[in-house]
Motif scaffolding. Structure first.
Motif, short mmCIF file in Angstrom:
data_model
loop_
_atom_site.label_atom_id
_atom_site.label_comp_id
_atom_site.label_asym_id
_atom_site.label_seq_id
_atom_site.Cartn_x
_atom_site.Cartn_y
_atom_site.Cartn_z
N SER A 256 -24.76 58.45 -16.72
CA SER A 256 -24.01 59.68 -17.01
C SER A 256 -22.89 59.42 -18.02
CB SER A 256 -23.41 60.24 -15.73
OG SER A 256 -22.56 59.27 -15.14
N ASP A 257 -22.47 58.15 -18.14
CA ASP A 257 -21.38 57.84 -19.06
C ASP A 257 -21.94 57.53 -20.43
OD1 ASP A 257 -18.91 57.21 -20.10
OD2 ASP A 257 -19.12 55.09 -19.57
N LYS B 241 -19.71 52.62 -20.62
CA LYS B 241 -18.57 51.77 -20.22
C LYS B 241 -18.44 51.71 -18.70
CE LYS B 241 -16.50 50.17 -23.85
NZ LYS B 241 -15.96 51.05 -24.88
N LYS B 242 -18.63 52.88 -18.04
CA LYS B 242 -18.31 52.98 -16.63
C LYS B 242 -19.36 52.29 -15.77
CE LYS B 242 -16.74 56.67 -13.68
NZ LYS B 242 -16.97 58.10 -13.45
N GLU B 243 -18.92 51.30 -15.00
CA GLU B 243 -19.86 50.57 -14.17
C GLU B 243 -19.87 51.14 -12.76
OE1 GLU B 243 -18.89 46.47 -14.32
OE2 GLU B 243 -19.37 46.29 -16.44
N PRO B 244 -21.05 51.22 -12.14
CA PRO B 244 -21.09 51.72 -10.76
C PRO B 244 -20.48 50.70 -9.81
CG PRO B 244 -23.26 50.96 -11.44
CD PRO B 244 -22.38 50.87 -12.65
N LYS B 245 -19.85 51.21 -8.73
CA LYS B 245 -19.31 50.30 -7.72
C LYS B 245 -20.14 50.35 -6.45
CE LYS B 245 -14.52 50.39 -9.33
NZ LYS B 245 -14.72 51.43 -10.39
N LYS B 246 -20.87 51.48 -6.28
CA LYS B 246 -21.72 51.61 -5.10
C LYS B 246 -23.07 52.18 -5.52
CE LYS B 246 -20.38 52.91 -0.94
NZ LYS B 246 -19.90 53.83 0.10
N PRO C 115 -27.58 62.73 -13.84
CA PRO C 115 -28.17 61.58 -14.56
C PRO C 115 -28.08 60.26 -13.79
CG PRO C 115 -26.28 62.52 -15.76
CD PRO C 115 -26.49 63.37 -14.57
N ASP C 116 -27.18 60.20 -12.78
CA ASP C 116 -27.04 58.93 -12.07
C ASP C 116 -27.99 58.80 -10.89
OD1 ASP C 116 -25.17 58.21 -13.91
OD2 ASP C 116 -23.47 58.87 -12.68
N ILE C 117 -28.86 59.79 -10.74
CA ILE C 117 -29.96 59.64 -9.78
C ILE C 117 -31.18 59.25 -10.61
CG2 ILE C 117 -31.35 60.75 -8.01
CD1 ILE C 117 -29.07 62.76 -7.62
N VAL C 118 -31.63 58.03 -10.44
CA VAL C 118 -32.75 57.54 -11.27
C VAL C 118 -33.89 57.10 -10.38
CG1 VAL C 118 -31.25 56.77 -13.15
CG2 VAL C 118 -31.85 55.18 -11.36
N THR C 119 -35.08 57.02 -10.98
CA THR C 119 -36.20 56.46 -10.24
C THR C 119 -36.12 54.94 -10.35
OG1 THR C 119 -37.65 56.39 -12.16
CG2 THR C 119 -37.68 58.41 -10.87
N SER C 120 -36.92 54.28 -9.54
CA SER C 120 -36.90 52.82 -9.56
C SER C 120 -37.33 52.30 -10.94
CB SER C 120 -37.80 52.28 -8.47
OG SER C 120 -39.00 52.99 -8.45
N GLU D 210 -38.47 55.40 -19.65
CA GLU D 210 -38.42 56.45 -18.64
C GLU D 210 -37.52 57.60 -19.07
OE1 GLU D 210 -40.16 56.56 -15.53
OE2 GLU D 210 -41.30 54.97 -16.48
N GLY D 211 -37.52 57.89 -20.36
CA GLY D 211 -36.76 59.01 -20.88
C GLY D 211 -35.26 58.75 -20.97
N LEU D 212 -34.83 57.53 -20.61
CA LEU D 212 -33.40 57.22 -20.66
C LEU D 212 -32.95 56.89 -22.08
CD1 LEU D 212 -33.18 55.05 -17.43
CD2 LEU D 212 -32.21 57.31 -17.74
N GLY D 213 -33.91 56.64 -22.98
CA GLY D 213 -33.57 56.34 -24.36
C GLY D 213 -34.40 57.20 -25.29
N LYS D 214 -34.28 56.92 -26.59
CA LYS D 214 -35.04 57.70 -27.57
C LYS D 214 -35.89 56.77 -28.43
CE LYS D 214 -32.93 62.00 -27.65
NZ LYS D 214 -33.01 62.40 -26.24
N ARG D 215 -37.01 57.28 -28.88
CA ARG D 215 -37.80 56.58 -29.86
C ARG D 215 -38.06 57.55 -31.00
NH1 ARG D 215 -42.82 58.90 -29.84
NH2 ARG D 215 -43.75 59.48 -27.86
#
Lengths: 270, 939, 65, 79
Positions: free
Chosen positions: B169-170, B174-179, B143-148, B57-62
């Motif tokens: 976004s990180d 490293k940074k983990e979401p809390k909510k 970047p932290d708004i993602v689709t399902s 979903e575009g979050l990585g590269k190929r």
């Protein structure tokens, strides 16, 4: 009615073809099968503290003659063994007539559970070097650390002379072919048998089967505290599987799959 | 082998009629020769061009030369012509240089293909709704708004973050979401912003799953909140999963979301929403997941309209409830999301249903175009001393680059029994296979070891090679020196070489003891038994008969039709009674269907292909031979125990109301106030499941009152309205028509007090915050649907049911109509409550699955199965208990356990259980396994 | 029902399945396993469809692969 | 069922003084990282526990079955 009369009646009425009990011979009690052909032996029928796995004899007889009706003098431990053998298809309840007698050594209660009776007292040698037969398995856990427990058991097992006495006397050992005689698993001719594997394999096979009669420990010439070991196995089985072998006619949990699991795999650091 | 895979291919035109359709297709160039490509990955490693990865979903590269994902089928590389530097600018050409098998072909051209087929199945699926157009959700602005779908990739171990739940976004991961918040109905149930008025059916459930998974992934406590309108978890076991999620602490907030915006000061996301009571609230989140809906892509739209297929207003294929997989064009069938939004099990069911429908008209041509294999005669080797051949694979550089292959080969040559060793670049390549056949023949090899990759993917291939070489196919053992060795120890080549030797030594030790295994063929009785003569049972019986197989249909009652006789109309307003009458007439007219009324199954013997079932009816008992069995015993509407049911004539169930409609009862005309109460006896502690059909059924009945007289007051008291999929249109119409909906919870149930002519119903309106009271002329209760008691039938066919009594399928997602027992299938409401269209789809699906057995002349049994040594068996029955497939029985004569080869799946549970080692699993017997273990320890 | 009166006497024993997602693959397998030749047409370089993108599936939490 | 069986063996080993040398973990085929992590952790844990006290007691097993070898056993004297 005394037991001799009861046996005689059972045989004469054809309720049983053979009655398994003990017979006094030269001051010793030996297991004996009473039939209509040897009714005269009945006068020597005795019940005492002596024990033998008569139900094992019954299993062997049934193997040869599946419909043989067998009477059996039974204490509480015998009854547990019978229950277990019913659930494992080795005997069928309709062919077995147990005649309950007082438990050893209780004289007052006619149905006391020997599981809660004290095991035999042991000599000073064991208390010094080996595991105290009388010790509570839980206390043994608390009083000895990992390494101590291990070396104690290794000591006990190292005494084994591989006589297979524990297995031979065991009322609930009925396999026609025993893994402990498989040359791939247990090296023939080597003594002691590979420790601790030999005894742990047997302990694993006893899990869900051992009815805590203690005959193995009585039979062991090397005085290995086997009952102590199997009691702990039974404790685990009852905690993990909520099952007490021989208590009823429930199947052993080791053969039931797909039942609901409430346990979680343990984390690694537990 | 009878499936020809045409990738990168699109259909351009279709002509002809059912039975003789000509399709024109265009196949786009792959620029990689699939026969040569061995998927070693060198090309992609060297390719300099990076492209956003659509799989992630575009979050990585190929790269510009790529496989879509590591488990892709076919596992062959493809050049993306829009991004390849050589194809766009004639620069680079690196992949051609590095490819060891010369598979790159920049000159590849697109091809036109013409196919002649009897029918067509469309299953082009969906595209996820693109939320970029929705300003208020700020998708694409943070970047932290993602689709399902994006979130699936975040969670996935094969995803761009390696399965670690960290904020996209990180960049340091490293940074983990809390909510985390999930926003439901993005691009669904929304006419104003997305044009998609329908419900996408699957989003509620996937959001619940994602929240549970996210908590599972997160090391620290994670706050998960799902913002929703109605929780639509109507499928089998879904509500149980939902309740578990609630227990785990997932928050469910009934609300409408106003906006989601990045907070420039805090750096996280701020969300504004209106809660259940109408209050505006604000909450901060680290991550927001948009539960995007399903829609039909422009390509699919063009494909269908090009074929002249009718689509509905939302571009889904128009189907009717009675033919759920047929399109408006004869000969063209459809399944999956193309016919409406649906989840995986429903798609799989429809796919099988489409398979049945698409081949009904072609039945006479069965097996005319399929190919069968001709095998050479097998050489007798059982008595011969082992002559082991070891083939060690380099797998290009995959293994050879790490492991010292010549050393491994030399080591193998010294092992006992080994007479021949060969190194291959690619053992699996076609030319090596041909050579292998020759070597096996010439050298007289009789046991083969292949040291290469995993048997999971390649053992079948090598078994084929053995067959070609005239060897029993079970005389091969594989040593996995790639996945288990070179891949995981790539930084320790010496140790990897030692481990490869160990693995080869173990494989040789086992191969030394391999014995040929044999399969026997059993004929299949080409007929079916269908239990249950409702809509599902009759549909399945007719489908099988049209495919050319005789059917015995067993019905408990004296008449056919089941629940279908009591139903009025479908939600699409189709009359059910004439349809059921038509089905019954078709069944009666069908010469191949024998119906047994007032009959029940007494006992069943045999197994797949060869069942013998005793059926008793009033006057006689008969024995039926059949190859497959279909169970369609249906379900039953329960009798409510609350809301004054049975105490007042105004209180009735949905089916009782349908009866009044069909009788045109005058009470309906007079009714001025009508109340519906949903979830009566459902979704509570005792009965946690949703009965699935009642929301739609109630609203449809409610609409009937409004249509008769628009002044009638109609009230629906509900917990969640579950008009999933296109049924949402009905809900919308109902609201437009003025039907009033009031939500209630389990702790604030409506209170019913019987009056003289009417019953008074008291309930709370959350928005007004007041108790309201309606004196109802008719109070209709949506009563729970109960499973029938199938205990006897389950025992006879050795199938199982869950705690609520619903029959248990082999796999909830992927095998929704199969039982774990081979040759027995399920359909209709005995599986779970479902509407008519889904029952029919499942019935056809069951027919299709049954056909895969019936169309075979014989079934092979044996091979890797357990055998029990009667000498060792003590008859304790332990193995009988552990066998999941009921393959072991006690021989009453000899008092030993016996394995039925046809039922045994070769799992080995019996062998592991028996203390005296009486059972042994062929091909994995104790002798072989002990040898392998000993060999592993012998260093 | 799904019967078509115009079906020729000797219809083609092959079926074309368009779309290689979970539904297309299941349809292709069922058709092929019941005695018909199948052309499975897929627009992208590999079959698998949307389900291949999923991580786990409920309620069993099985891997979607 | 597996959990129960494993729990049993874990308890038994604990009684025997071989605690912590058996671990059960569910890992799907897609969870390569988890697999690597679990195996690494467990390897570390076992290394930390030290070599199995049984190791010195078992005889080396040869390729040839049924081979008889006599070995002298050493055991730790009870303390």
């Amino acid at each position: 009615m005394n037991i001799t009369k009861q046996v005689e009646q059972l045989l004469k009425q054809g309720d049983v073809d053979i009655f398994l009990a003990y017979r006094e011979l030269d001051g010793h009690l030996i297991p004996h099968g009473y039939t209509l052909d040897n009714l005269e032996d009945l006068e020597n029928l005795k019940v005492s503290q002596h024990r033998y796995s008569l139900e094992k004899v019954a299993t062997h007889l049934t193997e040869k003659k599946p419909n043989l009706k067998i009477g059996i003098v039974a204490r509480d431990c015998n009854q547990r063994a019978l229950n277990l053998l019913y659930t494992w298809n080795q005997l069928s309840p309709e062919n077995i007539t147990p005649l309950m007698v007082n438990c050893c050594p209780s004289q007052t209660r006619n149905h006391s559970d020997c599981t809660y009776l004290e095991p035999k007292k042991t000599g000073t040698f064991k208390q010094k070097k080996g595991i105290d037969f009388n010790e509570n398995p839980r206390e043994f856990m608390d009083n000895n650390d990992n390494g101590q427990r291990f070396s104690r058991w290794m000591y006990e097992f190292s005494k084994c002379i591989k006589c297979y006495g524990c297995r031979n006397i065991c009322p609930v050992c009925f396999c026609t072919d025993c893994s402990l005689e498989n040359p791939d698993l247990v090296e023939p001719g080597a003594l002691p048998p590979e420790i601790p594997i030999f005894h742990l394999v047997r302990a694993t096979h006893m899990a869900g089967r051992c009815i805590d009669c203690g005959l193995c420990e009585d039979a062991c010439p090397a005085e290995i505290p086997l009952r102590f070991l199997y009691r702990e196995m039974n404790r685990i089985v009852s905690d993990v599987f909520d099952y007490t072998p021989g208590a009823g006619l429930e199947k052993s949990p080791f053969t039931i799959i797909g039942n609901e699991v409430t346990l979680e795999p343990r984390p690694m650091d537990a | 082998m009878n499936i020809e895979l045409l990738t990168l291919t699109e259909v351009t035109a279709i002509s002809g009629q059912e039975g003789d359709i000509t399709a024109t297709l265009v196949q786009h160039p792959r620029y990689v020769d699939t026969d040569k490509c061995i998927a070693c990955g060198l090309c992609a490693e060297k390719c300099p061009k990076k492209v956003p990865d659509e799989y992630n979903e575009g979050l990585g590269k190929r790269k510009a030369i790529y496989v879509p994902y590591s488990q892709a089928v076919p596992l062959k590389y493809t050049i993306d012509p829009n991004n390849c530097l050589y194809l766009t600018k004639e620069r680079c050409g690196l992949c051609e240089t590095v490819c060891p098998s010369h598979a790159i072909n920049y000159l590849d051209q697109k091809k036109e293909i013409t196919l002649n087929v009897g029918s067509v199945v469309l299953s082009t699926g969906f595209k996820s709704f693109d939320p970029s157009g929705l300003d208020h959700l700020s998708f694409g602005k943070h970047p932290d708004i993602v689709t399902s779908m994006g979130f699936e990739r975040v969670l996935s171990a094969t995803g761009p973050q390696g399965g670690h739940l960290v904020l996209p976004s990180d960049k340091k991961h490293k940074k983990e979401p809390k909510k985390i918040a999930w926003l439901q109905c993005v691009g669904s149930r929304d006419e104003n912003r997305s044009k998609n008025s329908y419900c996408s059916s699957v989003c509620c459930m996937y959001a619940v799953k994602q929240s549970v998974m996210a908590m599972d992934h997160s090391k620290a406590p994670l706050d998960c909140a799902i913002f929703y309108m109605d929780m639509r978890t109507q499928g089998k076991d879904f509500d149980t999963y939902l309740e578990k999620a609630k227990d785990n602490g997932v928050r469910f907030v009934r609300s409408r979301v106003h906006t989601v915006m990045p907070d420039p000061h805090k750096g996280n996301l701020v969300m504004t929403y209106v809660d259940e009571l109408g209050a505006l609230k604000t909450e901060y989140f680290d991550m927001v997941v948009l539960s995007t809906g399903l829609e039909i892509s422009a390509d699919s739209f063009a494909l269908a309209t090009g074929m002249g297929i009718e689509l509905d207003a939302s571009n889904f294929i128009n189907t009717n409830s009675f033919n759920p997989v047929s399109t408006s064009m004869p000969g063209i069938y459809a399944c999956g999301v193309f016919t409406g939004p649906k989840d995986i099990p429903q798609s799989v069911m429809e796919a099988s249903a489409a398979a049945a429908a698409a081949t009904e008209g072609l039945a006479v041509s069965r097996n005319t175009l399929t190919k069968a294999v001709v095998k050479p005669k097998e050489r007798e080797v059982a008595e011969d001393a082992p002559k082991i051949g070891v083939f060690v694979c380099n797998c290009g550089t995959n293994i050879g680059g790490i492991v010292d292959i010549p050393a491994v080969a030399a080591y193998a040559a010294e092992l006992p029994g080994v007479v021949y060793v060969e190194e291959n670049l690619f053992t699996c390549s076609q030319d090596t296979q041909d050579k292998m056949v020759e070597v096996i023949r010439n050298k007289g090899l009789n046991r083969i070891v292949v040291a290469a990759c995993t048997p999971k993917t390649h053992e079948e291939l090598f078994r084929e090679t053995l067959i070609d070489a005239g060897l029993n196919k079970y005389l091969i053992e594989m040593a996995n020196i790639r996945n288990q060795d070179s891949w995981v120890h790539s930084d320790e080549p010496e140790k990897a070489t030692t481990k490869a030797k160990d693995l080869v030594r173990m494989a040789v030790a086992k191969a030394f003891r391999l014995a040929p295994l044999f399969e026997t063929q059993l004929p299949v009785s080409p007929s079916a038994l269908v239990v249950g003569g409702g809509i599902a049972g009759m549909t399945a019986a007719l489908s099988l008969s049209r495919q050319g197989y005789p059917v015995t249909l067993v019905e408990k009652n004296q008449h056919m039709g089941g629940n279908g006789r009591q139903l009025c109309k479908t939600w699409k307003n189709e009359e059910i009674a004439p349809f059921v009458k038509g089905l019954i007439a078709d069944i009666e007219a069908d010469g191949q269907i024998q119906t047994l009324l007032g009959a029940t199954v007494e006992s069943v013997e045999g197994f797949v292909g060869n069942f013998k079932t005793t059926v008793t009816s009033v006057d006689k008992t008969q024995l039926i031979d059949h190859g497959v069995a279909l169970i369609a015993t249906g379900a039953v509407e329960s009798k409510p125990t609350e809301y004054a049911y049975g105490q007042h004539k105004a209180v009735m169930t949905l089916l009782e109301l349908d009866a009044l409609f069909m009788e045109k009862d005058t009470r309906l005309e007079k009714a001025m106030e009508v109340v519906f109460i949903q979830c009566v006896g459902s979704r509570d502690k005792e009965h946690p499941y949703c009965s699935k059909v009642c929301c739609t059924h109630a609203i449809k009945s409610a609409m009937a009152f409004k249509k008769k007289n628009p002044d009638t007051g109609v009230y629906v008291l509900y917990r969640d309205i579950r008009t999933y999929g296109q049924r949402e249109t009905l809900y919308r119409e109902a609201r437009k028509a003025g039907i009033l909906f009031f939500q209630y919870d389990l702790d604030s149930k409506p209170v019913v007090t019987p009056g003289e002519n009417r019953v008074s119903v008291e309930f709370t309106d959350t928005i007004l915050g007041r108790r309201l009271c309606v004196d109802a002329d008719i109070l209709c209760l949506s009563a729970r649907i109960d499973a029938r008691d199938n205990t006897h039938l389950s025992q006879a066919f050795k199938v199982t049911a869950d705690s609520a009594g619903w029959l248990l399928e082999a796999h909830q997602k992927l095998r929704p109509v199969d039982f774990a027992t081979d040759g027995v299938f399920l359909c209709g409401m005995s599986h779970y409550p479902k509407p008519v269209d889904e029952s029919i789809a499942q019935a056809k699906a069951a027919a299709a699955r049954a056909l895969t057995v019936l169309s075979r002349n014989s079934i092979n049994v044996g091979g890797i199965v357990a055998q029990i040594d009667p000498e060792r068996c003590a008859g304790c029955g332990g193995c009988v208990e552990v066998c999941s497939y009921n393959a072991i029985t006690m021989d009453p004569e000899r008092e030993v356990a016996v394995v039925n080869d046809a039922l045994c799946k070769g799992c080995g549970a019996c062998a592991a259980t028996c203390p005296s080692e009486a059972p042994s699993l062929m091909g994995f017997n104790n002798d072989q396994l002990y040898a392998q273990i000993k060999s592993a320890l012998a260093v | 029902m799904d019967k078509n009166i115009n079906t020729p006497a000797n219809p083609q024993g092959a079926v074309m399945v368009v779309g290689g997602g979970i539904a297309g693959m299941q349809a292709a397998l069922d058709i092929a396993n019941s005695g018909f030749y199948v052309y499975l047409v897929e627009k992208s370089p590999a079959i698998g469809g949307k389900m291949a993108q999923l991580d786990k599936t409920f309620p069993t939490n099985d891997c979607a692969m | 069922m597996t959990i129960k069986r494993i729990t049993f063996v874990q308890e038994m080993l604990k009684f025997m003084g071989l605690e912590g040398r058996l671990h059960l973990e569910w890992i799907s085929s897609a969870e390569a990282q988890k697999f690597a992590r679990v195996v690494t952790d467990f390897t570390e844990k076992i290394t930390h526990l030290g070599p199995s006290p049984i190791a010195g007691q078992t005889r080396s097993i040869s390729m040839e079955p049924h081979e008889n070898k006599r070995r002298k056993h050493e055991y730790h004297k009870a303390g």
